[in-house]
Design a protein around this motif. Structure first.
Motif, PDB file in Angstrom:
ATOM      1  N   HIS A 253      -5.954 -10.203  13.609  1.00  0.00           N
ATOM      2  CA  HIS A 253      -6.211  -9.688  14.648  1.00  0.00           C
ATOM      3  C   HIS A 253      -7.175 -10.077  15.553  1.00  0.00           C
ATOM      4  CE1 HIS A 253      -5.662  -6.698  18.119  1.00  0.00           C
ATOM      5  NE2 HIS A 253      -4.412  -7.202  18.233  1.00  0.00           N
ATOM      6  N   ASN A 255      -9.299 -12.281  15.133  1.00  0.00           N
ATOM      7  CA  ASN A 255      -9.709 -13.638  15.529  1.00  0.00           C
ATOM      8  C   ASN A 255      -8.607 -14.424  16.160  1.00  0.00           C
ATOM      9  OD1 ASN A 255     -12.379 -14.827  14.048  1.00  0.00           O
ATOM     10  ND2 ASN A 255     -11.388 -13.235  12.679  1.00  0.00           N
ATOM     11  N   GLY A 256      -7.810 -13.649  16.951  1.00  0.00           N
ATOM     12  CA  GLY A 256      -6.683 -14.107  17.796  1.00  0.00           C
ATOM     13  C   GLY A 256      -5.321 -14.729  17.132  1.00  0.00           C
ATOM     14  N   THR A 258      -2.019 -15.057  16.216  1.00  0.00           N
ATOM     15  CA  THR A 258      -0.780 -14.714  16.987  1.00  0.00           C
ATOM     16  C   THR A 258       0.301 -14.296  16.147  1.00  0.00           C
ATOM     17  OG1 THR A 258       0.060 -16.845  17.395  1.00  0.00           O
ATOM     18  CG2 THR A 258      -1.552 -15.872  18.954  1.00  0.00           C
TER      19      THR A 258
END
Length: 286
Positions: A253, A255-256, A258
């Motif tokens: 989460h 580190n983005g 999706t």
């Protein structure tokens, strides 16, 4: 008198008792030094002079010592010299009076009786009950914890800590309802509440069966890093949640990564053999 006697008498007189000042022998008292009466060191030794300055110093030291003793006496007696001397208006023995703390009804004797009826693992002694009373721990609060089967795990310091940190009895009862209270000691309960972990968040973790895998620090870590419940539900949908510990979930989460990317990996059956760091690297290079 015979001439022989006169002869000896004259000789002794001439030798020792010569009254002629010019013929009187000189006697050296100190081997050639000056007259001892004029020698300064000799006078100091034989006839020491009284030192007025030394007398003044001794008097001053005595005054300083006296002032110090007076100050120490006053300090030792709590700055109440009259009381120390027994002539103050309040020199009798001071009796401590325990006031009835705000928020507690009834007196201390009734409080002691009620606490002794509660189901502690080890019933507090009188001094410990006094500490509970003075810290305003309500009886109803203890009874709520008793109904949650948590009171028997606590000593009086834990009770004071929970109440002083504002942990509501309902919050503790909620932990008991989701079977998480058995995993915590009182410091863990305080930690969850002080970090703002909501009851809804705890219930969501319980529905994902994560509470069995997480300790107090894991729950706080997920909540503090704002990992949404929907995000973890997506990981769970592709059976990837059970492969992760809480630090792996946070890494994805933070580190983005999706939810759409996780779904794509899930549809390709790639998640099963990938570590969180590999998922992050693949996402950043996608």
């Amino acid at each position: 008198m015979s001439p022989q006697k006169d002869k000896h008498s004259n000789r002794i007189k001439n030798h020792l008792h010569n009254n002629d000042a010019e013929q009187e022998p000189e006697i050296d008292f100190d081997g050639g030094r000056e007259d001892p009466k004029e020698d300064e060191g000799f006078l100091d030794y034989v006839r020491p002079e009284f030192n007025e300055e030394k007398k003044g110093t001794l008097k001053r030291d005595a005054i300083v010592l006296g002032v110090f003793l007076v100050i120490f006496f006053i300090w030792f007696n709590d700055w109440r010299p009259l009381d120390a001397l027994g002539i103050g208006g309040n020199s009798g023995q001071v009796t401590e009076v325990v006031q009835n703390p705000a928020g507690l009804s009834g007196g201390i004797l009734e409080y002691i009786d009620d606490v002794n009826e509660l189901d502690f693992g080890e019933t507090p002694d009188r001094n410990q009950i006094m500490a509970l009373y003075q810290n305003e721990v309500p009886l109803d609060y203890m009874r709520e914890l008793e109904r949650a089967d948590f009171l028997e795990e606590l000593d009086y310091t834990a009770l004071i800590g929970l109440h002083a940190n504002g942990v509501p009895a309902d919050y503790i009862r909620n932990l008991e309802r989701i079977d998480y209270l058995d995993e915590l000691d009182y410091t863990g309960v305080i930690g969850l509440h002080s970090n703002g972990v909501s009851e809804d968040y705890l219930r969501g973790l319980n529905r994902l069966d994560l509470l069995d895998e997480l300790d107090f620090s894991g729950v706080v870590g997920l909540y503090a890093n704002d990992v949404p419940m929907d995000y973890m539900q997506t990981l769970n949908r592709y059976d990837y949640l059970e492969e992760l510990d809480y630090s792996g979930i946070i890494a994805l989460h933070a580190n983005g990564v999706t939810e759409d990317f996780i779904r794509e990996l899930g549809r390709r059956d790639m998640l099963e053999n990938m570590s969180p760091s590999e998922v992050v690297a693949l996402f950043q290079n996608n």
